[in-house]
Write a protein that holds these residues in place. Structure first.
Motif, PDB file in Angstrom:
ATOM      1  N   LYS A  18       3.167   7.253  -7.724  1.00  0.00           N
ATOM      2  CA  LYS A  18       2.331   8.375  -8.107  1.00  0.00           C
ATOM      3  C   LYS A  18       3.150   9.662  -8.060  1.00  0.00           C
ATOM      4  CE  LYS A  18      -1.810   6.194  -6.133  1.00  0.00           C
ATOM      5  NZ  LYS A  18      -2.911   6.322  -5.136  1.00  0.00           N
ATOM      6  N   ALA A  19       3.291  10.281  -9.224  1.00  0.00           N
ATOM      7  CA  ALA A  19       4.070  11.516  -9.294  1.00  0.00           C
ATOM      8  C   ALA A  19       3.435  12.622  -8.450  1.00  0.00           C
ATOM      9  CB  ALA A  19       4.186  11.968 -10.744  1.00  0.00           C
ATOM     10  N   ARG A  20       2.109  12.610  -8.352  1.00  0.00           N
ATOM     11  CA  ARG A  20       1.423  13.633  -7.561  1.00  0.00           C
ATOM     12  C   ARG A  20       1.667  13.466  -6.061  1.00  0.00           C
ATOM     13  NH1 ARG A  20      -2.321  16.853  -9.895  1.00  0.00           N
ATOM     14  NH2 ARG A  20      -2.796  16.484 -12.090  1.00  0.00           N
ATOM     15  N   GLU A  57       0.822  -1.208   0.000  1.00  0.00           N
ATOM     16  CA  GLU A  57       0.000   0.000   0.000  1.00  0.00           C
ATOM     17  C   GLU A  57       0.860   1.264   0.000  1.00  0.00           C
ATOM     18  OE1 GLU A  57      -3.254   0.302  -0.393  1.00  0.00           O
ATOM     19  OE2 GLU A  57      -3.217  -1.875  -0.734  1.00  0.00           O
ATOM     20  N   THR A  58       1.870   1.298   0.843  1.00  0.00           N
ATOM     21  CA  THR A  58       2.753   2.468   0.882  1.00  0.00           C
ATOM     22  C   THR A  58       3.586   2.567  -0.377  1.00  0.00           C
ATOM     23  OG1 THR A  58       2.893   2.308   3.298  1.00  0.00           O
ATOM     24  CG2 THR A  58       4.568   3.631   2.190  1.00  0.00           C
ATOM     25  N   ALA A  59       4.011   1.421  -0.898  1.00  0.00           N
ATOM     26  CA  ALA A  59       4.809   1.414  -2.123  1.00  0.00           C
ATOM     27  C   ALA A  59       4.042   2.010  -3.290  1.00  0.00           C
ATOM     28  CB  ALA A  59       5.259  -0.007  -2.451  1.00  0.00           C
ATOM     29  N   LYS A  60       2.721   1.851  -3.281  1.00  0.00           N
ATOM     30  CA  LYS A  60       1.911   2.413  -4.367  1.00  0.00           C
ATOM     31  C   LYS A  60       2.011   3.932  -4.412  1.00  0.00           C
ATOM     32  CE  LYS A  60      -1.557  -1.271  -4.555  1.00  0.00           C
ATOM     33  NZ  LYS A  60      -2.993  -1.620  -4.324  1.00  0.00           N
ATOM     34  N   LEU A  61       2.212   4.540  -3.255  1.00  0.00           N
ATOM     35  CA  LEU A  61       2.336   5.999  -3.231  1.00  0.00           C
ATOM     36  C   LEU A  61       3.559   6.456  -4.013  1.00  0.00           C
ATOM     37  CD1 LEU A  61       1.482   6.695   0.519  1.00  0.00           C
ATOM     38  CD2 LEU A  61      -0.015   7.002  -1.456  1.00  0.00           C
ATOM     39  N   PHE A  62       4.628   5.675  -3.956  1.00  0.00           N
ATOM     40  CA  PHE A  62       5.854   6.035  -4.662  1.00  0.00           C
ATOM     41  C   PHE A  62       5.711   5.875  -6.172  1.00  0.00           C
ATOM     42  CE2 PHE A  62       7.361   5.233  -0.389  1.00  0.00           C
ATOM     43  CZ  PHE A  62       8.340   6.204  -0.204  1.00  0.00           C
TER      44      PHE A  62
END
Length: 330
Positions: A140-142, A133-138
């Motif tokens: 996302k350029a936004r 879940e946290t890795a997905k944030l990385f």
């Protein structure tokens, strides 16, 4: 050779017209950038409606920013009539150098951090370290832009307050190291990732675009002119002052007028959307910053042209404190 304030007389013969023009230009630049943020970030209409008769309350806010900025610039000049042209020129130059120094630190920090994130993203290390879940944030350029890049850029400006080096040499060395890493990884280990080329292009763009303003200060830009070398100091001053306005300032204003012309403009749009390259998730998320580099180039060049203009007028008036810098090959 005058290179700092200790070599320059603070007071001199008043040159109100030249100083009003110079500081008014800087005031206009400040208002232009503030209004660009108001238009893009807050949806204000800007000053264009005044030209087609559809001005609203928001347009008056934009116009007030211009009036206030230029007014403050004029008050500064009228309140310091005896300040010499060279003193003003060096003050403006030193401020510009701070911006350039801060941007070099920013791209150095962002380049190292973003390339590391990109490597861990490609190799799946982020998932192992932080969970899916946290890795997905990385990915996302936004999210990467506001929460990783922006703090590092702010840190770059803080470091620049204490540091006195421009960083040209270190950034050039980092580019060479990055290129060497590509060669070794490709031809020795048969390993290459898109992020490696992204990092080199990112730093190359910063090096050449940010160094341009300081190169102008050092007379490092090549002059294609067979007459200039034979001119005296006062004639050179007139030519440089005229060229600063007719060729230098006009060019960078065209860049800014096109690049900052609303949300869909070529500089604003990539920044607002945190645009990334076609490599997507396997590359670095820095394409939007490379679009911003063009804006930084135009802004720092305009500031330096204002400084150059004041110095040129001082030369034309044959004022003391001339910097004896040999121009590049003609």
């Amino acid at each position: 050779m005058a290179t700092d304030f200790s070599d320059i007389p603070r007071n001199g013969e008043p040159a109100i017209t030249a100083r009003l023009f110079a500081w008014g230009m800087l005031g206009f630049l400040f208002a232009f950038l503030v209004n660009n943020a108001l238009v893009v970030g807050f949806g204000l209409p800007g000053v264009k409606p005044f030209f087609n008769g559809s001005a609203t309350g928001g347009s008056w806010v934009n116009l007030a920013v211009y009036a206030a900025s230029i007014g403050v610039a004029a008050l500064y000049v009228l309140g310091s009539r005896s300040t010499s042209l060279r003193w003003d020129a060096m003050k403006i130059h030193h401020f510009n150098i701070y911006i350039i120094r801060a941007m070099f630190w920013a791209v150095l920090l962002v380049g190292i951090a973003d390339s590391a994130v990109a490597f861990m993203r490609v190799e799946g290390i982020l998932n192992a370290m932080f969970g899916d879940e946290t890795a997905k944030l990385f990915n996302k350029a936004r999210w990467v832009g506001p929460y990783i890049h922006m703090p590092l850029i702010a840190l770059g400006f803080l470091i620049a307050l204490r540091s006195r080096t421009l960083g040209f040499t270190w950034l050039a060395l980092m580019i060479v190291a990055a290129e060497l890493l590509i060669v070794i990884s490709r031809f020795v280990f048969s390993y290459e990732q898109a992020l490696m080329g992204d990092l080199v292009r990112y730093w190359y763009a910063a090096l050449f675009l940010f160094a341009s303003a300081y190169t102008l200060f050092e007379e490092g830009h090549v002059r294609v002119d067979v007459l200039y070398a034979g001119f005296g100091r006062t004639t050179r001053g007139f030519v440089n002052a005229f060229g600063s306005i007719a060729l230098g300032m006009s060019t960078v204003w065209v860049i800014m007028a096109v690049g900052f012309n609303g949300k869909t403009a070529i500089i604003n749009s990539p920044i607002v959307n945190f645009e990334i390259s076609q490599a997507g998730g396997v590359g670095m998320f820095i394409k939007y910053q490379m679009a911003a580099f063009l804006g930084v180039f135009a802004i720092t060049m305009l500031i330096q042209f204002v400084s150059y203009f004041l110095e040129a007028v001082a030369d034309q008036r044959d004022e003391p404190g001339h910097r004896d810098v040999a121009p590049a090959a003609h």
